[in-house]
Design an enzyme around this catalytic site. Structure first.
Site, PDB file in Angstrom:
ATOM      1  N   HIS A  84     -17.693 -42.891  17.025  1.00 27.96           N
ATOM      2  CA  HIS A  84     -18.812 -43.218  17.907  1.00 27.96           C
ATOM      3  C   HIS A  84     -19.339 -41.929  18.544  1.00 27.96           C
ATOM      4  O   HIS A  84     -18.543 -41.113  19.034  1.00 27.96           O
ATOM      5  CB  HIS A  84     -18.381 -44.200  18.992  1.00 27.96           C
ATOM      6  CG  HIS A  84     -17.901 -45.519  18.449  1.00 27.96           C
ATOM      7  ND1 HIS A  84     -16.641 -45.685  17.920  1.00 27.96           N
ATOM      8  CD2 HIS A  84     -18.528 -46.728  18.331  1.00 27.96           C
ATOM      9  CE1 HIS A  84     -16.505 -46.941  17.498  1.00 27.96           C
ATOM     10  NE2 HIS A  84     -17.629 -47.588  17.737  1.00 27.96           N
TER      11      HIS A  84
ATOM     12  N   ASP B 287     -21.349 -44.777  15.154  1.00 27.89           N
ATOM     13  CA  ASP B 287     -22.024 -45.972  15.654  1.00 27.89           C
ATOM     14  C   ASP B 287     -22.527 -45.784  17.083  1.00 27.89           C
ATOM     15  O   ASP B 287     -22.024 -44.933  17.833  1.00 27.89           O
ATOM     16  CB  ASP B 287     -21.070 -47.171  15.649  1.00 27.89           C
ATOM     17  CG  ASP B 287     -20.862 -47.766  14.272  1.00 27.89           C
ATOM     18  OD1 ASP B 287     -21.337 -47.182  13.292  1.00 27.89           O
ATOM     19  OD2 ASP B 287     -20.200 -48.819  14.185  1.00 27.89           O
TER      20      ASP B 287
END
Length: 259
Positions: free
Chosen positions: A209, A63
């Site tokens: 991430h 993400d």
């Protein structure tokens, strides 16, 4: 006893104010209610939303990118491991860093939508939600020639408005079943591996991430360092690792929009 014009008998000013405020409060509650979709109960009752796929596969997702300072490091690490993944990108970063987006696709990875920006959707704004997702998905398509399939809301907060916006944009909402807690200042490769392993099963979706844009500075290095251990652990368990496109999660959103 007579009452003042326009005033209902037996209602105090406080009760009248509560009556006026009740409809907006009810609307807000209905808007936020689906935001609990990250709770473990969703993984049991709504496995498609949680990203549960075929038992022998693990979907690897990232993400908050793209980030020219960190995303290329993940692309190199994934290439060394022989793994492809799904990157949930933010539209405002896509337009700022188009070369990183193109390189991600060139290396065989899948792009998905994380929104236009990483904001908190506490107030209902359905028209804005639709515009933001269409804009982000359009930015991906313009750069890559491919319309994205998946949508993951920032913070995993899937409000009713964003759920409806995903349908309008032809995007399939998907969350995760395991995460590395790699956004914290104290994260290390070992802690990220341990957090992922605690929640991961065959058919699961891993959340990491590839940037620290919305996290503690430098924390992306913990996720990067954890990648070999996560991938090797899956392979040792007889699980393949790849993007959501190979996860065989059945679509839940009609893809009626022309591409």
């Amino acid at each position: 006893m007579p009452t003042s014009p326009g005033r209902s008998p037996g209602r105090s000013p406080a009760r009248r104010a509560a009556a006026v405020l009740a409809p907006p409060a009810a609307v807000a509650a209905a808007h936020i209610a689906p935001a609990a979709t990250w709770l473990p109960v969703v993984r049991r009752r709504l496995p498609r939303l949680a990203g549960v796929g075929r038992p022998g596969h693990v979907a690897l997702t990232f993400d908050d990118g793209p980030d020219p300072g960190s995303t290329p490091c993940f692309l190199d690490a994934l290439e060394a491991l022989g793994v492809r993944a799904t990157f949930f990108v933010l539209g405002d970063s896509v337009v700022r860093h188009p070369s990183v987006v193109r390189e991600t696709v060139r290396r065989g990875h899948e792009l998905a939508v994380h929104g236009w920006s990483h904001d908190r959707p506490w107030r209902p704004a359905p028209a804005d939600d639709v515009r933001a997702l269409l804009r982000a998905a359009g930015a991906v398509r313009e750069l890559t020639g491919r319309y994205p399939r998946w949508y993951r809301p920032p913070y995993g907060v899937l409000t009713s408005g964003r759920w409806a916006a995903a349908r309008a944009a032809g995007l399939r909402p998907v969350l995760w079943t395991a995460w590395g807690r790699d956004w914290t200042a104290g994260a290390t490769p070992a802690s990220v591996c341990s957090a992922v392993a605690a929640g991961l099963r065959g058919g699961g979706t891993v959340l990491l991430h590839d940037t620290d844009r919305m996290s503690a500075p430098g924390c992306w290095r913990a996720a990067l360092g954890a990648l070999p251990g996560i991938v090797d652990g899956c392979r040792d368990a007889g699980l393949s690792v790849g993007p959501l496109a190979e996860h065989e999660v059945p679509p839940a959103v009609p893809r009626s929009r022309s591409r």
